[in-house]
Design a protein around this motif. Structure first.
Motif, mmCIF file in Angstrom:
data_model
loop_
_atom_site.group_PDB
_atom_site.id
_atom_site.type_symbol
_atom_site.label_atom_id
_atom_site.label_comp_id
_atom_site.label_asym_id
_atom_site.label_seq_id
_atom_site.Cartn_x
_atom_site.Cartn_y
_atom_site.Cartn_z
ATOM 1 N N UNK A 24 0.984 -1.261 -0.037
ATOM 2 C CA UNK A 24 0.186 -0.132 0.016
ATOM 3 C C UNK A 24 0.808 1.201 0.281
ATOM 4 N N UNK A 25 1.886 1.368 1.057
ATOM 5 C CA UNK A 25 2.671 2.473 0.871
ATOM 6 C C UNK A 25 3.763 2.500 -0.493
ATOM 7 N N UNK A 26 4.060 1.203 -0.980
ATOM 8 C CA UNK A 26 4.512 1.351 -2.118
ATOM 9 C C UNK A 26 3.955 2.212 -3.284
ATOM 10 N N UNK A 27 2.516 1.772 -3.270
ATOM 11 C CA UNK A 27 1.777 2.414 -4.257
ATOM 12 C C UNK A 27 1.385 4.132 -3.985
ATOM 13 N N UNK A 28 1.396 4.449 -2.870
ATOM 14 C CA UNK A 28 1.311 5.823 -2.159
ATOM 15 C C UNK A 28 2.538 6.465 -2.851
ATOM 16 N N UNK A 312 1.432 14.484 -1.006
ATOM 17 C CA UNK A 312 0.550 15.087 -0.239
ATOM 18 C C UNK A 312 0.010 14.090 0.681
ATOM 19 N N UNK A 313 -0.363 14.251 2.269
ATOM 20 C CA UNK A 313 -0.953 13.619 2.858
ATOM 21 C C UNK A 313 0.014 12.401 3.352
ATOM 22 N N UNK A 314 1.052 12.320 3.072
ATOM 23 C CA UNK A 314 1.885 11.278 3.708
ATOM 24 C C UNK A 314 3.000 11.779 4.634
ATOM 25 N N UNK A 319 4.779 6.640 8.820
ATOM 26 C CA UNK A 319 4.787 5.366 8.237
ATOM 27 C C UNK A 319 5.755 4.550 8.806
ATOM 28 N N UNK A 320 7.090 5.015 9.061
ATOM 29 C CA UNK A 320 8.259 4.217 9.369
ATOM 30 C C UNK A 320 7.988 3.640 10.760
ATOM 31 N N UNK A 321 7.382 4.594 11.711
ATOM 32 C CA UNK A 321 7.036 3.987 13.077
ATOM 33 C C UNK A 321 6.074 3.014 12.848
ATOM 34 N N UNK A 322 4.922 3.099 12.018
ATOM 35 C CA UNK A 322 3.925 2.260 11.910
ATOM 36 C C UNK A 322 4.431 0.998 11.440
#
Length: 333
Positions: A24-28, A312-314, A319-322
């Protein structure tokens, strides 16, 4: 530490949610390629490769041999070389002034700057001529100090960083998918950049997901490989211990030798809030990261080929903490 061919391997379905998150993050981030690998208790419990990349107008699927540009993850290798130099008495102390070793620096700018400050982003330098704050009083992430450390390594070892790492780590550990590269080949996820050299002075370190995990696992085992102490344990312990000045503001991260070290959750830390004390992590702007959690004998790696700014929005910290929190949750539950 086990040699590669002997590694036990599973692909536990409980990591499905972690891998879904990575995709999901890859696509984001508009990445074309990604990978995950988690080692727990001497076993690769999940290893996955996603997407593709281009090489000579051909589309290559991401595979175990695929090597990603790890960007600032390279700084953990720089920190290792400095720790090794201290162990070998090539440097007398982490509190030596950098101007004692490199004589063509702007002395007004680097006055009071110690090796400790360069390793922990507390040097206060904006560039080679300007200061943001007095050394040791605050924290600012940039490459000014790192570039000085690369020059320092070349001088004290009388060899470039790449040769130091080959001699003391890559060859003894049989790392064949780790190294600085200036020319493309079919296994490299290239970022459409040009590099002048392959001696460790630029951000062109390419590593496979598995060998980045082995790098973390080498640290987890304090340099022990197959019952043999390839790297003195003191070198690893020093590099992964907090060396930040004690007076830093409570919100600021604490660093070892470039590694981010967990002592407690901090606002501007890259390490997840549930990740236990003593864990350490390194992250690069391409999205590649290596997390080591000694308390649970756990190493987690994620790989991306991000280019450009964050969308925007990232929130990269969120993310890395998650990622770290999810690794811990899915491993222990």
């Amino acid at each position: 530490m086990l040699v590669k061919k002997e590694w036990a391997h599973t692909n536990n379905d409980k990591y499905r949610a972690l891998n879904d998150h990575v995709v999901k993050v890859k696509d984001q981030l508009s990445c074309s390629a990604a990978a995950t690998l988690v080692i727990h208790n001497d076993t690769i419990v999940t290893e996955n490769y996603f997407g593709s990349y281009e090489y000579h107008s051909k589309i290559q699927s991401v595979m175990p041999s695929t090597r990603f540009n790890v960007a600032s993850v390279r700084k953990s290798y720089i920190g290792f070389a400095i720790s090794l130099a201290l162990y070998q008495k090539k440097l007398s102390s982490v509190d030596d002034y950098i101007s004692d070793y490199i004589d063509d620096l702007n002395l007004a700018a680097v006055k009071g700057v110690r090796i400790r400050h360069l390793l922990t982003y507390t040097h206060g330098l904006k560039n080679n001529h300007e200061k943001l704050f007095p050394p040791g009083t605050s924290w600012k992430y940039n490459n000014v100090g790192i570039n000085m450390l690369i020059r320092l390594i070349r001088k004290i070892f009388e060899a470039p960083l790449s040769e130091v790492m080959k001699q003391y780590v890559f060859k003894p550990c049989n790392f064949v998918e780790t190294g600085w590269c200036k020319n493309r080949d079919e296994n490299l996820v290239w970022l459409n950049e040009e590099y002048d050299a392959d001696q460790g002075g630029e951000a062109n370190l390419f590593v496979s997901a598995r060998e980045l995990a082995f790098w973390g696992y080498l640290h987890l085992n304090r340099g022990l490989v197959n019952g043999r102490q390839i790297v003195p344990k003191e070198v690893v312990e020093q590099a992964t211990t907090i060396h930040s000045p004690a007076c830093l503001d409570n919100t600021l991260p604490r660093n070892g030798f470039a590694w981010w070290i967990q002592d407690k959750p901090r606002t501007i830390s890259e390490i997840g809030n549930t990740v236990p004390t003593g864990s350490y992590q390194i992250l690069g702007k391409t999205g590649c990261a290596c997390l080591v959690i000694p308390e649970h004998r756990l190493v987690a790696v994620r790989m991306y080929n991000q280019v450009g700014s964050n969308p925007s929005g990232y929130d990269y910290l969120e993310d890395i903490k998650d990622f770290g929190d999810k690794v811990l949750t899915y491993t222990l539950n």
